[in-house]
Design an enzyme around this catalytic site. Sequence first.
Site, short mmCIF file in Angstrom:
data_model
loop_
_atom_site.label_atom_id
_atom_site.label_comp_id
_atom_site.label_asym_id
_atom_site.label_seq_id
_atom_site.Cartn_x
_atom_site.Cartn_y
_atom_site.Cartn_z
N CYS A 114 0.81 -1.22 0.00
CA CYS A 114 0.00 0.00 0.00
C CYS A 114 0.85 1.28 0.00
O CYS A 114 0.35 2.34 -0.35
CB CYS A 114 -0.95 0.00 1.19
SG CYS A 114 -2.12 -1.36 1.13
N HIS A 250 -3.29 7.60 1.62
CA HIS A 250 -3.69 6.25 1.19
C HIS A 250 -5.10 6.01 1.75
O HIS A 250 -5.39 6.35 2.90
CB HIS A 250 -2.71 5.22 1.76
CG HIS A 250 -3.17 3.81 1.58
ND1 HIS A 250 -3.63 3.33 0.38
CD2 HIS A 250 -3.24 2.77 2.46
CE1 HIS A 250 -3.98 2.06 0.53
NE2 HIS A 250 -3.75 1.70 1.78
N ASN A 280 -10.06 0.09 -0.49
CA ASN A 280 -8.60 0.15 -0.42
C ASN A 280 -8.02 -0.46 -1.70
O ASN A 280 -8.11 -1.67 -1.90
CB ASN A 280 -8.13 -0.62 0.82
CG ASN A 280 -6.62 -0.56 1.02
OD1 ASN A 280 -5.88 -0.18 0.13
ND2 ASN A 280 -6.18 -0.95 2.20
O1 UT7 Z 1 -3.89 -0.61 3.37
C1 UT7 Z 1 -3.03 -1.34 4.18
C2 UT7 Z 1 -3.23 -1.00 5.56
N1 UT7 Z 1 -4.47 -1.56 6.05
C3 UT7 Z 1 -5.19 -0.84 6.85
O2 UT7 Z 1 -4.86 0.29 7.07
C4 UT7 Z 1 -6.36 -1.47 7.53
C5 UT7 Z 1 -6.31 -1.13 8.97
N2 UT7 Z 1 -7.38 -1.67 9.76
C6 UT7 Z 1 -8.67 -1.34 9.63
O3 UT7 Z 1 -9.05 -0.62 8.74
C7 UT7 Z 1 -9.64 -1.85 10.68
O4 UT7 Z 1 -8.90 -2.45 11.71
C8 UT7 Z 1 -10.70 -2.81 10.16
C9 UT7 Z 1 -11.72 -2.07 9.30
C10 UT7 Z 1 -10.03 -3.91 9.35
C11 UT7 Z 1 -11.45 -3.46 11.32
O5 UT7 Z 1 -11.98 -2.49 12.19
P1 UT7 Z 1 -11.76 -2.59 13.78
O6 UT7 Z 1 -12.53 -1.53 14.38
O7 UT7 Z 1 -10.27 -2.60 14.00
O8 UT7 Z 1 -12.41 -3.97 14.14
P2 UT7 Z 1 -11.77 -5.31 14.73
O9 UT7 Z 1 -10.82 -5.92 13.75
O10 UT7 Z 1 -11.23 -5.02 16.10
O11 UT7 Z 1 -13.05 -6.21 14.83
C12 UT7 Z 1 -14.17 -5.85 15.62
C13 UT7 Z 1 -15.25 -6.91 15.43
C14 UT7 Z 1 -14.73 -8.34 15.58
O12 UT7 Z 1 -15.69 -9.08 16.25
P3 UT7 Z 1 -15.49 -9.45 17.82
O13 UT7 Z 1 -14.21 -10.25 17.85
O14 UT7 Z 1 -15.38 -8.12 18.52
O15 UT7 Z 1 -16.71 -10.22 18.13
C15 UT7 Z 1 -14.69 -8.83 14.15
O16 UT7 Z 1 -14.86 -10.22 14.04
O17 UT7 Z 1 -15.82 -6.82 14.11
C16 UT7 Z 1 -15.86 -8.12 13.53
N3 UT7 Z 1 -15.76 -7.98 12.07
C17 UT7 Z 1 -16.84 -7.83 11.28
N4 UT7 Z 1 -18.15 -7.77 11.55
C18 UT7 Z 1 -19.00 -7.58 10.53
C19 UT7 Z 1 -14.65 -7.98 11.31
N5 UT7 Z 1 -14.99 -7.83 10.03
C20 UT7 Z 1 -16.33 -7.74 9.98
C21 UT7 Z 1 -17.28 -7.57 8.94
N6 UT7 Z 1 -18.57 -7.49 9.27
N7 UT7 Z 1 -16.90 -7.45 7.65
#
Ligand code: UT7
Length: 323
Positions: A114, A250, A280
């Site tokens: 990225c 980005h 992304n």
């Molecule tokens: O471009 C390269 C760099 N990449 C990035 O910059 C991405 C960086 N990260 C992010 O953008 C975010 O961390 C995400 C969008 C990927 C995730 O958001 P978050 O607020 O960090 O959520 P999390 O990973 O802590 O997950 C929270 C909850 C989890 O459930 P539990 O364990 O709390 O029950 C996940 O399983 O959200 C759940 N979850 C979803 N729920 C519904 C993860 N993906 C999904 C989904 N739909 N698609």
Amino acid sequence: MASRAVVTGVGHYLPERIVPNAEFEATLDTSDEWIRTRSGIERRHFAAKDETTSDLATRAAEAALKDAGLTGEDLDAIVLATSTADLTFPSAATMVQARLGMTKGFAFDVQAVCAGFVYALSNANALILSGQAKRVLVIGAETFSRIMDWTDRSTCVLFGDGAGALVLEALNGNGTADDRGILSTDLNSDGRYKDLLYVDGGVSTQSTGHLRMQGNQVFRHAVDKLAKTAETALDKAGLNSGDVDWIVPHQANIRIIQGTAKKMGLPMENVVVTVQDHGNTSAASIPLALSVGKERGQIKPGDLIVTEAIGGGLAWGAVVLRW
Ligand code: UT7
């Protein structure tokens, strides 16, 4: 007098197929609401089955060349940032070179995931400042849809396909931060963080593999590292956040974009945001945002822009340029 790598053309290409968040609800335990609120993404484009990264790159390159009033024959070099090249080799850049009718000079790919476009811009700038090239086409192009695990809701809803391109030309400036062109760059990587974001396959392990990401861990690194690299790059140019007209970040997550702007002390009015429409697109996201930002009438000649990106590696960096 000082030589500067000045943007003289910009363009982009997005595949026809637009996929709204709701489409994922049929196959995954997810919702439009979750994707919007956690990432800011509303839709993304996916390439057609027979459409490859070099196809998208060529379309974006043609648009940028047209904008610059140039053809492939006028170029000395192509630097193409991608992690999803058509073939193991040759580079996607040489495939684009052939399709643009460019029969001299040289072309190569840069792979920094990225952060790829920031790395490619920095390399192109070095080629121009060292006198090795006068006109360089810098492309970011990706088909990340090809490396998604469609059963993994935590990654497959986040990425999209697309391409953007800039033409950089060597022009003389007076050596101050008032010059048009690239004013400074700052590149970083730290391979200790490989496991946070990687593809679990490749040539040497004999598979294509799928993207794996510990999203919340990457998130934690992102805001701090992005604000810091942007500020370091500004400092190298003798500038600070107060001088910035546009952050062109980005486009991974609206919350990272907002957090970084806040850390830099800038309001969202000074940020070009396209994540809602593109998702992304990895190395393509910055040139896409530059092109769309110009089309929208946001970015104007003379504006001071800071681009910043972070991704797999981890690799991150920033480029300060005057449009
Ligand atoms: O471009 C390269 C760099 N990449 C990035 O910059 C991405 C960086 N990260 C992010 O953008 C975010 O961390 C995400 C969008 C990927 C995730 O958001 P978050 O607020 O960090 O959520 P999390 O990973 O802590 O997950 C929270 C909850 C989890 O459930 P539990 O364990 O709390 O029950 C996940 O399983 O959200 C759940 N979850 C979803 N729920 C519904 C993860 N993906 C999904 C989904 N739909 N698609």
